[in-house]
Motif scaffolding. Structure first.
Motif, short mmCIF file in Angstrom:
data_model
loop_
_atom_site.label_atom_id
_atom_site.label_comp_id
_atom_site.label_asym_id
_atom_site.label_seq_id
_atom_site.Cartn_x
_atom_site.Cartn_y
_atom_site.Cartn_z
N ARG A 75 -92.06 -22.69 -34.33
CA ARG A 75 -90.73 -22.75 -34.93
C ARG A 75 -90.66 -21.81 -36.38
O ARG A 75 -89.39 -21.86 -36.81
N ILE A 76 -91.66 -21.41 -36.82
CA ILE A 76 -91.45 -20.78 -38.12
C ILE A 76 -91.46 -19.33 -37.75
O ILE A 76 -91.13 -18.34 -38.56
N ALA A 77 -91.57 -18.76 -36.47
CA ALA A 77 -91.67 -17.38 -36.13
C ALA A 77 -90.36 -16.64 -36.58
O ALA A 77 -90.38 -15.67 -37.08
N PHE A 78 -89.38 -17.51 -35.91
CA PHE A 78 -87.86 -16.62 -35.99
C PHE A 78 -87.66 -16.74 -37.52
O PHE A 78 -87.32 -15.47 -37.94
N PRO A 79 -87.65 -17.72 -38.45
CA PRO A 79 -87.22 -17.47 -39.96
C PRO A 79 -88.02 -16.44 -40.78
O PRO A 79 -87.66 -15.60 -41.30
N LEU A 80 -89.42 -16.33 -40.22
CA LEU A 80 -90.03 -15.36 -40.92
C LEU A 80 -89.93 -14.18 -40.30
O LEU A 80 -89.66 -13.15 -41.45
N PHE A 81 -89.72 -13.77 -39.35
CA PHE A 81 -89.16 -12.52 -38.82
C PHE A 81 -87.77 -11.98 -39.17
O PHE A 81 -87.48 -10.97 -40.06
N ALA A 82 -87.04 -13.05 -39.28
CA ALA A 82 -85.38 -12.73 -39.91
C ALA A 82 -85.47 -12.42 -41.32
O ALA A 82 -84.92 -11.71 -41.85
N LEU A 83 -86.29 -13.19 -42.01
CA LEU A 83 -86.38 -12.78 -43.37
C LEU A 83 -86.91 -11.44 -43.75
O LEU A 83 -86.38 -10.69 -44.62
N VAL A 84 -88.11 -11.23 -43.01
CA VAL A 84 -88.69 -9.80 -43.17
C VAL A 84 -87.56 -8.78 -42.90
O VAL A 84 -87.23 -7.85 -43.59
N MET A 85 -86.77 -8.86 -41.89
CA MET A 85 -85.79 -8.02 -41.27
C MET A 85 -84.86 -7.77 -42.69
O MET A 85 -84.15 -6.81 -42.70
N ALA A 86 -84.17 -9.02 -42.83
CA ALA A 86 -82.95 -9.20 -43.75
C ALA A 86 -83.55 -8.28 -45.07
O ALA A 86 -82.75 -7.57 -45.59
N CYS A 87 -84.47 -8.44 -45.61
CA CYS A 87 -85.25 -7.93 -46.78
C CYS A 87 -85.36 -6.36 -46.53
O CYS A 87 -85.05 -5.57 -47.51
N ASN A 88 -85.74 -6.01 -45.25
CA ASN A 88 -86.13 -4.60 -45.14
C ASN A 88 -84.43 -4.05 -45.03
O ASN A 88 -84.59 -2.84 -45.75
N LEU A 89 -83.71 -4.42 -44.42
CA LEU A 89 -82.35 -3.96 -44.18
C LEU A 89 -81.64 -3.73 -45.87
O LEU A 89 -80.74 -3.00 -45.94
N ALA A 90 -82.12 -4.73 -46.66
CA ALA A 90 -81.42 -4.86 -47.84
C ALA A 90 -82.19 -3.83 -48.96
O ALA A 90 -81.46 -3.79 -50.10
N GLN A 91 -83.13 -2.99 -48.34
CA GLN A 91 -83.83 -1.95 -49.40
C GLN A 91 -82.73 -0.95 -49.55
O GLN A 91 -82.10 -0.65 -48.77
N PRO A 92 -82.74 -0.58 -50.73
CA PRO A 92 -82.09 0.78 -51.16
C PRO A 92 -82.27 1.88 -50.22
O PRO A 92 -83.33 2.27 -49.97
N GLY A 93 -81.40 2.34 -49.72
CA GLY A 93 -81.65 3.42 -48.77
C GLY A 93 -82.00 3.12 -47.33
O GLY A 93 -82.30 4.15 -46.42
N ALA A 94 -81.98 1.83 -46.96
CA ALA A 94 -82.30 1.62 -45.80
C ALA A 94 -81.50 2.22 -44.67
O ALA A 94 -80.53 2.34 -44.66
N ASP A 95 -81.99 2.75 -43.54
CA ASP A 95 -81.56 3.44 -42.42
C ASP A 95 -81.18 2.43 -41.29
O ASP A 95 -81.75 2.11 -40.68
N LEU A 96 -79.77 1.87 -41.40
CA LEU A 96 -79.53 0.75 -40.68
C LEU A 96 -79.30 1.45 -39.20
O LEU A 96 -79.82 0.78 -38.13
N GLY A 97 -78.73 2.48 -39.09
CA GLY A 97 -78.75 3.06 -37.61
C GLY A 97 -80.18 3.36 -36.96
O GLY A 97 -80.21 3.22 -35.95
N LYS A 98 -81.00 3.91 -37.74
CA LYS A 98 -82.71 3.92 -37.07
C LYS A 98 -83.19 2.53 -36.83
O LYS A 98 -83.45 2.40 -35.92
N SER A 99 -82.93 1.54 -37.41
CA SER A 99 -83.16 0.30 -37.23
C SER A 99 -82.47 -0.14 -35.62
O SER A 99 -83.19 -0.87 -34.90
N ILE A 100 -81.33 -0.04 -35.53
CA ILE A 100 -80.44 -0.23 -34.56
C ILE A 100 -81.04 0.34 -33.34
O ILE A 100 -81.34 -0.24 -32.42
N ARG A 101 -81.16 1.72 -33.47
CA ARG A 101 -81.79 2.45 -32.26
C ARG A 101 -83.00 1.89 -32.12
O ARG A 101 -83.21 1.79 -30.51
N ARG A 102 -83.76 1.44 -32.58
CA ARG A 102 -85.40 1.39 -32.67
C ARG A 102 -85.44 0.08 -31.87
O ARG A 102 -85.80 -0.32 -30.71
N LEU A 103 -84.70 -1.05 -32.36
CA LEU A 103 -84.59 -2.52 -31.82
C LEU A 103 -83.98 -2.59 -30.41
O LEU A 103 -84.48 -3.03 -29.51
#
Length: 223
Positions: free
Chosen positions: A55-83
């Motif tokens: 049950r800890i897998a999803f929140p850990l993944f989600a926290l990592v992803m949210a933090c990555n997307l919040a980084q300055p200059g994060a390429d949201l389009g690239k993340s969307i295409r890759r996912l």
């Protein structure tokens, strides 16, 4: 006032989770996810402790992803295409392993979350309605999963970490237990240490697809 204006007046704060910490949490999430999936496919659905830790897998993944997307200059389009690409590759294997097409696999949950974040950041209300309001019906963790990433993105951008309480509350409600809360001390511990771990860019996606392939093979040919 548009989302761009808000972002300009309130630039993203320095990340609470460094690169090494995010990498560590991602691998912890992979281990807990793998144990949970093995319990479901190989051992009939439940293994004491292993299933709870899953049950800890999803929140850990989600926290990592949210933090990555919040980084300055994060390429949201690239993340969307890759996912989306890896999620579509993984879906047939996900179906073979677990025996159902819906809900769609977790990569597609995160893809929708990234689309919703992109829509929110660019004041695209119709896209936000579709990605955050309609399509989550089809993916794992549904609206709670997508909302968790959105709340995390806002929290990491503006240090409004109290918002994560709503995300964790939603996860506990969906899971029917409070085991997801174990992700909180893990994330706090990781944030306090300057971890120096290499980032293997494609490893997560390759591992996700590969472990589903092994589980699918077991479910249909090796059992």
């Amino acid at each position: 006032m548009s989302a761009q204006d808000v972002a300009a007046r309130h630039p993203p704060a320095r990340s609470a989770l460094g690169s090494g910490a995010r990498e560590l949490l991602k691998w912890l999430a992979l281990l807990s996810m793998t144990g949970d999936h093995v319990a479901k496919v190989v051992f009939g659905g439940y293994v004491p402790v292993v299933s709870e830790l899953g049950r800890i897998a999803f929140p850990l993944f989600a926290l990592v992803m949210a933090c990555n997307l919040a980084q300055p200059g994060a390429d949201l389009g690239k993340s969307i295409r890759r996912l989306s690409a890896w999620g579509l590759v993984a879906q047939p294997l996900h179906m073979l392993a677990f025996g159902h097409w819906l809900p769609l696999n977790i990569l597609l949950t995160f893809c929708l979350a990234a689309v919703a974040v992109h829509a929110l950041a660019n004041n695209r209300q119709l896209l936000l309605l579709v990605a955050g309001g309609l399509l989550p019906f089809f993916v794992d963790y549904q609206w709670v999963g997508v909302a968790f990433v959105i709340l995390g993105w806002i929290a990491f951008r503006h240090r409004a970490y109290w918002l994560l309480a709503f995300g964790f509350g939603g996860l506990c409600w969906v899971n029917g237990n409070g085991w997801a809360l174990l992700a909180i001390p893990l994330a706090l511990a990781a944030a306090r240490v300057q971890w120096r771990l290499p980032r293997w860019r494609w490893s997560f996606y390759v591992y996700y697809v590969a472990h589903l392939a092994v589980l699918a093979a077991y479910a249909h040919w090796l059992r």
